[in-house]
Design an enzyme around this catalytic site. Structure first.
Site, PDB file in Angstrom:
ATOM      1  N   ARG A 144     -12.471 -20.788   4.892  1.00 21.19           N
ATOM      2  CA  ARG A 144     -12.408 -21.629   6.104  1.00 21.19           C
ATOM      3  C   ARG A 144     -11.861 -23.003   5.719  1.00 21.19           C
ATOM      4  O   ARG A 144     -11.018 -23.562   6.413  1.00 21.19           O
ATOM      5  CB  ARG A 144     -13.774 -21.748   6.783  1.00 21.19           C
ATOM      6  N   TYR A 185       0.970 -28.924  30.180  1.00 18.89           N
ATOM      7  CA  TYR A 185       0.729 -27.470  30.074  1.00 18.89           C
ATOM      8  C   TYR A 185      -0.639 -27.137  30.704  1.00 18.89           C
ATOM      9  O   TYR A 185      -1.640 -27.809  30.423  1.00 18.89           O
ATOM     10  CB  TYR A 185       0.762 -27.075  28.600  1.00 18.89           C
ATOM     11  N   ASP A 208       2.906 -33.147  22.179  1.00 18.54           N
ATOM     12  CA  ASP A 208       2.967 -31.685  22.107  1.00 18.54           C
ATOM     13  C   ASP A 208       4.453 -31.331  22.003  1.00 18.54           C
ATOM     14  O   ASP A 208       5.203 -31.452  22.979  1.00 18.54           O
ATOM     15  CB  ASP A 208       2.324 -31.079  23.362  1.00 18.54           C
ATOM     16  N   LYS A 251       5.262 -20.069  20.033  1.00 22.26           N
ATOM     17  CA  LYS A 251       6.531 -20.114  20.765  1.00 22.26           C
ATOM     18  C   LYS A 251       7.703 -20.174  19.765  1.00 22.26           C
ATOM     19  O   LYS A 251       7.954 -19.207  19.077  1.00 22.26           O
ATOM     20  CB  LYS A 251       6.525 -21.285  21.740  1.00 22.26           C
TER      21      LYS A 251
HETATM   22  C1  LIG Z   1       1.758 -22.195  25.075  1.00 20.18           C
HETATM   23  C2  LIG Z   1       1.536 -23.660  25.014  1.00 20.18           C
HETATM   24  C3  LIG Z   1       0.330 -24.201  24.567  1.00 20.18           C
HETATM   25  C4  LIG Z   1      -0.856 -23.331  24.190  1.00 20.18           C
HETATM   26  O1  LIG Z   1      -0.608 -22.614  23.047  1.00 20.18           O
HETATM   27  P1  LIG Z   1      -1.299 -21.181  22.697  1.00 20.18           P
HETATM   28  O2  LIG Z   1      -0.690 -20.836  21.405  1.00 20.18           O
HETATM   29  O3  LIG Z   1      -0.968 -20.258  23.829  1.00 20.18           O
HETATM   30  O4  LIG Z   1      -2.772 -21.453  22.628  1.00 20.18           O
HETATM   31  C5  LIG Z   1       0.219 -25.579  24.488  1.00 20.18           C
HETATM   32  N1  LIG Z   1       1.235 -26.394  24.869  1.00 20.18           N
HETATM   33  C6  LIG Z   1       2.411 -25.913  25.319  1.00 20.18           C
HETATM   34  C7  LIG Z   1       3.495 -26.850  25.715  1.00 20.18           C
HETATM   35  C8  LIG Z   1       2.605 -24.541  25.411  1.00 20.18           C
HETATM   36  O5  LIG Z   1       3.775 -24.051  25.876  1.00 20.18           O
END
Ligand SMILES: *Cc1c(COP(=O)(O)O)cnc(C)c1O
Length: 387
Positions: free
Chosen positions: A45, A97, A169, A194
């Site tokens: 961890r 988001y 982000d 992504k």
């Molecule tokens: C998909 C997404 C998230 C969340 O991420 P997960 O991997 O689905 O938990 C956060 N911010 C943005 C801009 C996203 O597109």
């Protein structure tokens, strides 16, 4: 050395075997020579050698001092929010988001943390919203789904003058196109699900920070709360990042062409793409991003929900799915999918028209992709015209 070279060679060859592939250390614990004497790892961890390769990779890509890998993008965001105390305030981009908004309002608000949504495309509004309790400014740029662009350096200046941390982000741009820490941000978060992993086959989150002090704090939360990324998923993400530059350049070139082609179709009222000269903050995107990215949104002249849902069902190459950033092109209808739960007036405010369609451009041939869209649009608009 150019970044495309660095990305490949940031990954160390295994010192024990010479293996070019990163070993997957599927272990929970590590033998110690004496209590507290070990080879840098004691319990998985706290640290895992496979995860560490990924954490070092994101730190280098974002030009930060340290990186951290989590079980999802939201787990990464959750770890950053745990730096806050009761009564602290966050100023956030208004079309944030949805999952981040849910975490802010349905989990952290009840622990006494306040969220203010602001149109962060206007830095004056950000400055005006700051109070003595503001601890974070939280940006996304480009935003989802209308691809608004916020000026990171300008907002970083406002943040530092007011002693507030700027969190970006960076999921939509990815570090190959935009490096917020070099523009003055303090913390970068990613849904590595992504573009970074890039193949729609893993859920992962990453954080990179610009100071040792923040690194110590995130490291503490990562170990204390424990939402770490496992070794297999770390390995998949490392492997994905090896081709990040190739993929995102191709996706950006495809999207640039397709956005212009969509813009010339009679059936379409408006195309949102930061690479179009008509985009409100095109000049800021051109200044802070290397290319304009692989995401496009558009809506129709007839603005009918029915036509939009027909289009997303009629494409063959574009798969109807949530998520983005993978090698395969995806299409979705935010009003009835990702933003279904959003109240109608909030949707209108955020520019989510009834017929808004969001596409994530993959690495296929751009003519094939455009023809697929064009056919689905023409077919669906004509169908609606005859009902
Ligand atoms: C998909 C997404 C998230 C969340 O991420 P997960 O991997 O689905 O938990 C956060 N911010 C943005 C801009 C996203 O597109």
């Amino acid at each position: 050395m150019k970044e495309e070279t660095q990305i490949i060679h940031n990954i160390p060859v295994d010192p024990f075997t010479g293996s070019l592939g990163v070993p997957i250390y599927q272990t929970s614990t590590f033998e110690q020579e004496a209590p507290g004497v070990n080879k840098g790892f004691d319990y998985a961890r706290s640290g895992n050698p496979t995860r560490k390769v990924l954490e070092d990779q994101i730190a280098k890509l974002e030009e930060g001092v340290a990186g951290f890998a989590f079980a999802s993008g939201l787990a990464a965001i959750d770890a950053v929010l745990k730096l806050l105390d009761k009564d602290d305030e966050i100023i956030a981009v208004d079309d944030i988001y949805g999952g981040t908004y849910r975490l802010f309002t349905q989990i952290y608000q009840k622990f006494g943390i306040k969220i203010k949504l602001v149109d962060t495309t206007n830095p004056d509004l950000v400055e005006a919203a700051i109070t003595s309790k503001t601890k974070f400014i939280w940006l996304e740029t480009p935003t989802n789904p209308t691809l608004k662009i916020c000026d990171i350096s300008k907002i970083a200046e406002i943040a530092s003058t007011n002693n507030v941390l700027l969190v970006v982000d960076n999921t939509f741009a990815s570090p190959i196109l935009q490096k917020p820490l070099t523009l003055g941000a303090d913390i970068v978060v990613h849904s590595a699900t992504k573009y970074l992993a890039g193949h729609s086959d893993v859920i992962a989150g990453l954080v990179a920070v610009n100071s040792e002090e923040l690194a110590d704090k995130i490291k503490f939360v990562q170990n204390a709360s424990g939402a770490i990324l496992g070794p297999w998923d770390s390995w998949l993400t490392i492997r994905g990042i090896e081709t990040l530059a190739l993929r995102v350049y191709k996706q950006s070139e495809n999207a640039f062409r397709i956005a212009h082609q969509l813009n010339s179709l009679d059936e379409i009222e408006k195309v949102y793409y930061p690479g179009l000269k008509s985009h409100k903050n095109h000049h800021i995107a051109a200044k802070q991003q290397k290319k304009f990215g692989g995401m496009i949104s558009f809506y129709l002249k007839n603005n009918q929900v029915q036509t939009a849902t027909d289009i997303v069902c009629n494409t063959k190459l574009f798969k109807l799915a949530e998520s983005l950033g993978g090698v395969k092109s995806l299409i979705c209808h935010p009003a009835s999918m990702t933003h279904k739960a959003t109240p109608v007036d909030v949707k209108k405010e955020a520019g989510i028209e009834d017929s808004l369609i969001r596409i994530s451009i993959g690495i296929e041939d751009s003519d094939d992709l455009f023809n697929d869209l064009k056919y689905a649009i023409k077919q669906s608009v004509n169908q609606t015209a005859f009902v």
